[in-house]
Design a protein around this motif. Sequence first.
Motif, short mmCIF file in Angstrom:
data_model
loop_
_atom_site.label_atom_id
_atom_site.label_comp_id
_atom_site.label_asym_id
_atom_site.label_seq_id
_atom_site.Cartn_x
_atom_site.Cartn_y
_atom_site.Cartn_z
N ALA A 141 0.79 -1.15 0.10
CA ALA A 141 0.11 0.12 0.10
C ALA A 141 0.87 1.32 -0.02
O ALA A 141 0.60 2.28 -0.65
CB ALA A 141 -0.96 0.04 1.23
N GLY A 142 1.79 1.29 0.67
CA GLY A 142 2.69 2.43 0.90
C GLY A 142 3.49 2.64 -0.40
O GLY A 142 3.58 3.70 -1.06
N TYR A 143 4.22 1.54 -0.98
CA TYR A 143 4.68 1.96 -2.35
C TYR A 143 3.63 2.20 -3.53
O TYR A 143 4.16 2.87 -4.39
CB TYR A 143 5.31 0.63 -2.61
CG TYR A 143 6.96 0.73 -2.05
CD1 TYR A 143 7.89 1.43 -2.59
CD2 TYR A 143 7.40 -0.21 -1.01
CE1 TYR A 143 9.15 1.55 -2.04
CE2 TYR A 143 8.55 -0.05 -0.66
CZ TYR A 143 9.19 0.72 -1.11
OH TYR A 143 10.83 0.98 -0.58
N GLU A 144 2.60 1.55 -3.25
CA GLU A 144 1.56 1.87 -4.21
C GLU A 144 1.31 3.46 -4.35
O GLU A 144 1.43 3.98 -5.31
CB GLU A 144 0.15 1.32 -3.93
CG GLU A 144 -0.75 1.15 -5.09
CD GLU A 144 -0.57 -0.03 -5.92
OE1 GLU A 144 -0.38 0.53 -7.28
OE2 GLU A 144 -0.17 -1.10 -5.47
N TRP A 145 1.28 3.88 -3.12
CA TRP A 145 0.96 5.36 -2.83
C TRP A 145 1.95 6.17 -3.38
O TRP A 145 1.96 7.11 -3.99
CB TRP A 145 0.67 5.75 -1.50
CG TRP A 145 0.48 7.07 -1.13
CD1 TRP A 145 -0.39 8.12 -1.37
CD2 TRP A 145 1.73 7.87 -0.54
NE1 TRP A 145 -0.15 9.16 -0.86
CE2 TRP A 145 1.13 9.39 -0.31
CE3 TRP A 145 2.86 7.78 -0.03
CZ2 TRP A 145 1.68 10.23 -0.10
CZ3 TRP A 145 3.72 8.91 0.03
CH2 TRP A 145 3.10 10.09 0.43
N ALA A 146 3.27 5.69 -2.84
CA ALA A 146 4.57 6.43 -3.37
C ALA A 146 4.53 6.33 -4.95
O ALA A 146 5.03 7.40 -5.27
CB ALA A 146 5.69 5.64 -2.62
N GLU A 147 4.43 5.35 -5.61
CA GLU A 147 4.64 5.29 -6.97
C GLU A 147 3.58 6.30 -7.53
O GLU A 147 3.94 7.05 -8.73
CB GLU A 147 4.44 3.90 -7.60
CG GLU A 147 5.38 3.61 -8.82
CD GLU A 147 5.83 2.43 -9.12
OE1 GLU A 147 6.73 2.00 -9.90
OE2 GLU A 147 4.89 1.45 -8.79
N ARG A 148 2.50 6.21 -6.92
CA ARG A 148 1.40 7.12 -7.61
C ARG A 148 1.78 8.64 -7.49
O ARG A 148 1.80 9.28 -8.58
CB ARG A 148 0.08 6.97 -6.98
CG ARG A 148 -1.18 7.29 -8.06
CD ARG A 148 -2.51 6.97 -7.22
NE ARG A 148 -2.61 8.01 -6.09
CZ ARG A 148 -2.99 7.62 -4.96
NH1 ARG A 148 -3.04 6.29 -4.60
NH2 ARG A 148 -3.08 8.61 -3.79
N ILE A 149 2.01 8.91 -6.38
CA ILE A 149 2.45 10.31 -5.93
C ILE A 149 3.79 10.79 -6.79
O ILE A 149 3.78 11.76 -7.48
CB ILE A 149 2.69 10.38 -4.70
CG1 ILE A 149 1.62 10.35 -3.80
CG2 ILE A 149 3.19 12.10 -4.36
CD1 ILE A 149 0.20 11.08 -3.99
#
Lengths: 83, 668
Positions: free
Chosen positions: B205-213
């Motif tokens: 979830a954290g990397y999902e968010w990081a990659e999106r941002i």
Amino acid sequence: MPVADASDSGRLLSQLKPGELAVITHVAGEGPQAMRIKQLGLCQGRCVQLLRDRDPLILQVLGTRLGLARSLADSVYVAPCEQ
Amino acid sequence: MSLPLKPAAPQAQPRTASVALLGNPNAGKTTLFNALTGLRARTANFPGTTVEHRVGRIELGEKPVQLVDLPGLYSIEPTSPEEQVAADVLHGRARGQAAPDAVVLVLDATNLSRNLYLASEALDVGRPVVVALTMADRARRKGLNVDRERLSRELGCPVVPVVATAREGIDELRSELAGVLERGETAAAACCSEIRGCSGCPYAAGYEWAERIGSACVRSPVKLPRDWTNRIDKVLTHPIAGLGVFTGVMLGLFAMIFWLAEYPMNSIDAGFAALGGWVSSVLPDGVVQSLLVDGVIAGVGGMLIFLPQICILFFVLSLLEDTGYLARVALVMDRLMGRVGLPGKAFVPLLSAHACAVPAIMASRVVEDRRDRLVTILIAPLMSCSARVPVYAMVAALLFASQPIKAAMLFMAAYATGVIAALGAALVLGRSVLKGKPRPLLIELPDYRLPSLRNAFTLTVDRGRVFVYKAGTVILLLSVIMWALASFPATDPPAEAVALQTQAASLVEAGQAAEAETLLTEASELTARHALSYSLAGRMGELVEPVIRPLGFDDRIGVGLISSFAARELVVSTLSVLYGVSEEGGHDSLYASLRKATHADGTPVFSTAACLSLLVFFVLAMQCMATLAVTRRETGSWKWPALQMGYMTALAYVASLAIYHLTLLLTT
């Protein structure tokens, strides 16, 4: 419980060929080593490219290269990349 | 005495505000810290740990702020002592360390998606945050365009692009930091807790968010510029070419700490000898003079002599680390080192140990895992350091006086014995006291870039300072103890010496000054020998004689072994005092008189068997208090230096015993 290992989605990261792209499906195990792997971005949903297949492996994930012992790569499961 | 865990209170606080610097390794955190604090920083351990951090004071407006450099990490979910400490500090759980009033989050603009993962965790902690977007210049060169406003909106905190090496953006960062501290507002990222709340992998979830941002805030060029790093890596991690470059770099590093350091070391040696000579000439003979000259001045000199090697090693290591090459060294050496239960990162410290174990043990910090680091520290002193060379030279001269090839082979055998013993010890330690396997390699291979001289300089000054203050005091204290052992109880000159002096006086009257000089020298040799035998060290030599006799050593060698604890090479000068050779006579006369020395029954003291036994003992024994002091400092307890001393002495004893009796069997 992630046990469906030998299925079609159960290819190991360490079995990729150099240059091959794949998506990580899951990382087996719960211990500190599994945590380290995930902390560096080798976790579910990330796209990886294998750059070197000799131990230690080199791979590209999230725009950076990682050096990774084969023993760690053996707990990372990948599936073919859709893109 | 823990302080409140709540976010920083809104009202002005009387104490100095503290700001923590948090970021991934290789994100440019150290460079930014140096740019913010200049050289006004000190190194301290987090209370109750051996994890170091740097602390510096900066002025924001009129307000002084304490800036704490946290260890570089990828996540604050702890998997190592460093991450544990960083998490504790951020949450205000660390002993004796209040929660920071604000956090400067260091994000590498060239590598935003990966760095944003740590951001997602850091923002969750709920402290006021300012983002420093480092390597803004490299991002520009790569054609990456970071949308600063968008990023600031997504993260809910100010974002300042900086180029720390050129001090670009530093002032803006300082004023944003002052503003955040003033307002005390926490970062209001709309991201993280919610995405983490639901089931599933929090990392995913954290990397999902990081990659999106990351992809939303960075515009990449359509055509990527050449990727130099991959091209260089093709060469440097190549099985043959890579090994060639590696050998060259390591030889260069070794040559620098071995040979280049010799010049400043000789100057330090000569300088302190001159100082000692001057003090002897001003002060009257006696205990005070002896304490100052042979205890304090010799002790300070004996400690400072390590500085050139420490400084050169850390300067070069910092440059290599900054370029990104050290990560490749760890990669290339990992499998080989793994065979003896060590990680690839232990290679550089162990190589450096061939110059001196002191800087090598300090450099073992690069090994992250505590077990791996302890093994590295414990075996490092088995590598043949430069202080052993005079001893090897002495034995080689005694055994193979005019056979240079055999002498060279003896040297090689001594070095090989050290390496083999070290690797064996690593295997044994890994199966006993420090059970476990080396931590499998997982390392970021950062882009190659030009190293920063400023970082190298700061690290060098810092390591030198830590050594002098933290280990140096112990070394100095031990030197004074060693001096006392060799000087007390004091005794009058023996009757023969007095007789010689009277004889010399009458010769002077008869105008035969040269002959008088010879007699006086002889008298002072006699006095020195008598004093040393009479002293505690001398008596300890007699005391250990029954223990070391099976190794082929007599009580005089015993005194030599004890005095060599201050510095290994001292055994040569001690033996020359005890076997009655004037220092002016040089090494040749020393070797000649050692060869002539006999036991009470007339057999030679330095037989082939005894020489080999002495050599093996010096290869393997832990005779260096500086190393013990540094091991104490780096491991945080006396347990490890005690173990180091114990196992190495036992190993040396058994091996010397074996070689002595084996040689006796073969030669008779």
